[in-house]
Design an enzyme around this catalytic site. Structure first.
Site, PDB file in Angstrom:
ATOM      1  N   HIS A  46      49.144  59.940  68.898  1.00  0.00           N
ATOM      2  CA  HIS A  46      49.577  58.844  68.030  1.00  0.00           C
ATOM      3  C   HIS A  46      51.100  58.746  67.962  1.00  0.00           C
ATOM      4  O   HIS A  46      51.677  57.681  68.150  1.00  0.00           O
ATOM      5  CB  HIS A  46      49.027  59.045  66.609  1.00  0.00           C
ATOM      6  CG  HIS A  46      47.551  58.889  66.505  1.00  0.00           C
ATOM      7  ND1 HIS A  46      46.955  58.044  65.594  1.00  0.00           N
ATOM      8  CD2 HIS A  46      46.541  59.472  67.193  1.00  0.00           C
ATOM      9  CE1 HIS A  46      45.637  58.107  65.732  1.00  0.00           C
ATOM     10  NE2 HIS A  46      45.372  58.975  66.690  1.00  0.00           N
ATOM     11  N   GLU A  78      39.572  45.135  31.981  1.00  0.00           N
ATOM     12  CA  GLU A  78      38.659  46.019  32.725  1.00  0.00           C
ATOM     13  C   GLU A  78      39.350  47.360  33.002  1.00  0.00           C
ATOM     14  O   GLU A  78      38.744  48.420  32.859  1.00  0.00           O
ATOM     15  CB  GLU A  78      38.253  45.349  34.043  1.00  0.00           C
ATOM     16  CG  GLU A  78      37.377  46.190  34.938  1.00  0.00           C
ATOM     17  CD  GLU A  78      35.915  46.177  34.557  1.00  0.00           C
ATOM     18  OE1 GLU A  78      35.337  45.084  34.432  1.00  0.00           O
ATOM     19  OE2 GLU A  78      35.331  47.274  34.378  1.00  0.00           O
ATOM     20  N   ARG A 114      36.141  30.505  30.570  1.00  0.00           N
ATOM     21  CA  ARG A 114      35.472  31.083  31.731  1.00  0.00           C
ATOM     22  C   ARG A 114      34.194  31.694  31.200  1.00  0.00           C
ATOM     23  O   ARG A 114      34.228  32.559  30.320  1.00  0.00           O
ATOM     24  CB  ARG A 114      36.328  32.192  32.356  1.00  0.00           C
ATOM     25  CG  ARG A 114      35.585  32.915  33.487  1.00  0.00           C
ATOM     26  CD  ARG A 114      36.194  34.259  33.821  1.00  0.00           C
ATOM     27  NE  ARG A 114      36.044  35.213  32.730  1.00  0.00           N
ATOM     28  CZ  ARG A 114      36.659  36.388  32.692  1.00  0.00           C
ATOM     29  NH1 ARG A 114      37.479  36.741  33.659  1.00  0.00           N
ATOM     30  NH2 ARG A 114      36.474  37.210  31.682  1.00  0.00           N
ATOM     31  N   THR A 127      28.088  43.295  38.105  1.00  0.00           N
ATOM     32  CA  THR A 127      28.370  44.275  37.043  1.00  0.00           C
ATOM     33  C   THR A 127      28.066  45.713  37.441  1.00  0.00           C
ATOM     34  O   THR A 127      28.765  46.634  37.031  1.00  0.00           O
ATOM     35  CB  THR A 127      27.577  43.870  35.787  1.00  0.00           C
ATOM     36  OG1 THR A 127      27.922  42.524  35.485  1.00  0.00           O
ATOM     37  CG2 THR A 127      27.862  44.761  34.595  1.00  0.00           C
TER      38      THR A 127
HETATM   39  C1  HCA Z   1      32.158  44.216  30.587  1.00  0.00           C
HETATM   40  C2  HCA Z   1      31.308  43.777  31.763  1.00  0.00           C
HETATM   41  C3  HCA Z   1      32.047  42.938  32.773  1.00  0.00           C
HETATM   42  C4  HCA Z   1      32.311  41.546  32.274  1.00  0.00           C
HETATM   43  C5  HCA Z   1      32.960  40.633  33.251  1.00  0.00           C
HETATM   44  C6  HCA Z   1      33.432  39.326  32.667  1.00  0.00           C
HETATM   45  C7  HCA Z   1      31.156  42.943  34.033  1.00  0.00           C
HETATM   46  O1  HCA Z   1      32.792  45.259  30.692  1.00  0.00           O
HETATM   47  O2  HCA Z   1      32.189  43.539  29.575  1.00  0.00           O
HETATM   48  O3  HCA Z   1      33.307  39.108  31.460  1.00  0.00           O
HETATM   49  O4  HCA Z   1      33.926  38.499  33.424  1.00  0.00           O
HETATM   50  O5  HCA Z   1      31.465  43.655  34.966  1.00  0.00           O
HETATM   51  O6  HCA Z   1      30.142  42.267  33.996  1.00  0.00           O
HETATM   52  O7  HCA Z   1      33.269  43.568  33.123  1.00  0.00           O
HETATM   53 CU    CU Z   2      33.390  44.549  34.952  1.00  0.00          CU
END
Ligand code: HCA
Ligand code: CU
Length: 462
Positions: free
Chosen positions: A297, A22, A141, A175
């Site tokens: 402070h 991310e 997951r 998201t």
């Molecule tokens: C993305 C979207 C994601 C996926 C999260 C995940 C989101 O960039 O692919 O796969 O656990 O925010 O939904 O980051």
């Molecule tokens: Cu995300």
């Protein structure tokens, strides 16, 4: 809703760090192999429970770096992100990671505009890809993307379908960051009851609520929380590792063995590798967050820091600063004067404060304060031919350190320049023959191209 007993219970919760997945989706960010290795190693040492290392399907260099990280043999399990396609899953299976993260948009908006697919078809697709990935023996997951805008009955069906197909964990993705703490709490406690999968949460920060929502999920019994260092991620990013880990430790007393003292170093490393720098008032790691300014402070903090501090700087290897400028009162000025090694009587302190307050300039710097104090006390440093400072410098990016070093080397008043580890890249020793010249030199260093930030310490004796 929030149960009082959770607050004191300190039950454990896992953290997944997604800086390398991310985080790399942040505008303008790209990590190289060496940076990935250093970030993953530091995260493992810090003690996160899973490291999301990226999607090998994105590019050849990411694929190769993931292999390198996986060859390090870190104790922390790794997870590869993957599109819901056989090709991408095949690729992940070659990466030697324990986990795969599959995702599928489940809101009506996603189903209609991304996939043009009815709900029943989406459930078939989810089953198909999870079954395919489980044949490789990967832990799965499954993320319901846009879960926070998905019909709750359908969402429950999605996680139960994922579980039946072989998913190990489910993840609730906020998201677009539309959750609030109360909605998160209701969503998580409902799903914890109605699904059989241990659940993760992934909170986006579009409204600045990502950490608050993650905390609400913790209170409601979530198993794991996604974060990134410095909150990097698409648009406004996601929950920030430092804010989450420290809140959980300090407010909820969780027993996880996270090394919170590593946070400033981890944050600085990711600042440098990402080129995205935190604001000075960013919680926990920001330059100013252990500085006290107003007279009310500082006088209280000098009696007992607890008066204006919930977090103690020592816990993070940082130092408290008592600032002196026009907001300062007697206590701070006395403190600063005695730190300089000088004694002043009440009338002199009063005069110093008055001169500081009445300076006709926008800022009153530490140099200015020293000058005022020494003038009032009749001490002259102007002619000592010995005004020195240590200037700590962070470069805009790793690549600029050498350029900066070369630039500093040409400067006769910079007598030494050392490369250092941690928040700053370089430590300069500056020596001039007057405070005024030293002040000008430091201003010059600050405004140099590729200098991201500086911190100056005046050398009092030496
Ligand atoms: C993305 C979207 C994601 C996926 C999260 C995940 C989101 O960039 O692919 O796969 O656990 O925010 O939904 O980051
Ligand atoms: Cu995300």
């Amino acid at each position: 809703m929030v149960e009082g007993h959770y607050l004191a219970s300190g039950f454990m919760v896992e953290i997944l760090d997604s800086t390398l997945r991310e985080g790399e989706q942040t505008a303008g960010v790209s990590f190289n192999s060496d940076e990935r290795i250093k970030i993953a190693t530091a995260l493992s040492k810090f003690g996160v429970d899973i490291i999301e290392v990226g999607n090998p399907g994105v590019s050849e260099d990411i694929k190769n770096s993931i292999k390198e990280v996986s060859n390090l043999g870190l104790k922390t399990p790794l997870l590869c992100h993957s599109l819901a396609t056989k090709e991408n899953i095949d690729l992940v299976a070659q990466m030697n990671t324990e986990w795969i993260g599959l995702f599928w948009g489940t809101s009506d908006i996603s189903l209609k505009y991304k996939f043009n697919m009815p709900r029943a078809k989406a459930l078939e697709k989810i089953t198909e890809v999870i079954e395919y990935a489980s044949n490789y023996g990967l832990k799965i997951r499954f993320t319901a993307e846009d879960a926070s805008r998905t019909d709750i009955n359908f969402l429950t069906k999605v996680y139960n379908t994922a579980k039946a197909a072989g998913a190990t964990r489910g993840s609730i993705a906020d998201t677009v960051g539309n959750l609030t703490p109360r909605k998160t709490s209701e969503l998580v406690s409902g799903l914890v009851k109605s699904t059989k999968l241990p659940l993760h949460i992934h909170c986006h920060n579009d409204l600045g609520l990502a950490t608050a929502n993650a905390i609400a999920a913790y209170e409601a019994g979530i198993t794991l929380i996604d974060v990134t260092v410095n909150g990097l991620g698409e648009r406004a990013g996601i929950t920030t590792l430092d804010e989450l880990a420290v809140s959980l430790k300090k407010i909820y007393n969780v027993k996880n063995g996270w090394k919170i003292e590593m946070l400033p170093e981890l944050s600085a490393m990711v600042e440098r590798y990402s080129g995205i720098f935190n604001a000075n008032h960013k919680p926990i790691v920001g330059k100013n967050v252990f500085s006290h300014k107003a007279g009310v402070h500082t006088s209280a903090v000098l009696k007992n820091p607890l008066t204006y501090e919930f977090l103690r700087p020592e816990e993070f290897g940082r130092e408290r600063a008592i600032l002196v400028d026009k907001f300062a009162g007697t206590a701070a000025v006395k403190h600063f004067t005695s730190k300089l090694g000088h004694k002043a009587n009440d009338a002199q302190i009063k005069e110093i404060i008055s001169q500081i307050k009445n300076r006709n300039r926008k800022f009153c710097t530490e140099f200015d304060v020293i000058k005022i104090i020494e003038n009032v006390l009749g001490i002259s440093r102007e002619n000592t031919r010995n005004a020195q400072a240590l200037v700590f410098v962070t470069a805009n990016h790793d690549g600029y350190i050498n350029d900066l070093k070369n630039g500093f080397a040409k400067h006769p008043e910079i007598t030494n320049c050392l490369e250092i580890a941690g928040e700053y890249d370089l430590c300069l020793h500056a020596k001039t023959d007057s405070v005024r010249k030293l002040n000008l030199l430091v201003d010059k260093i600050r405004s140099m191209e590729n200098v991201q930030k500086t911190n100056t310490m005046v050398i009092l004796n030496g």
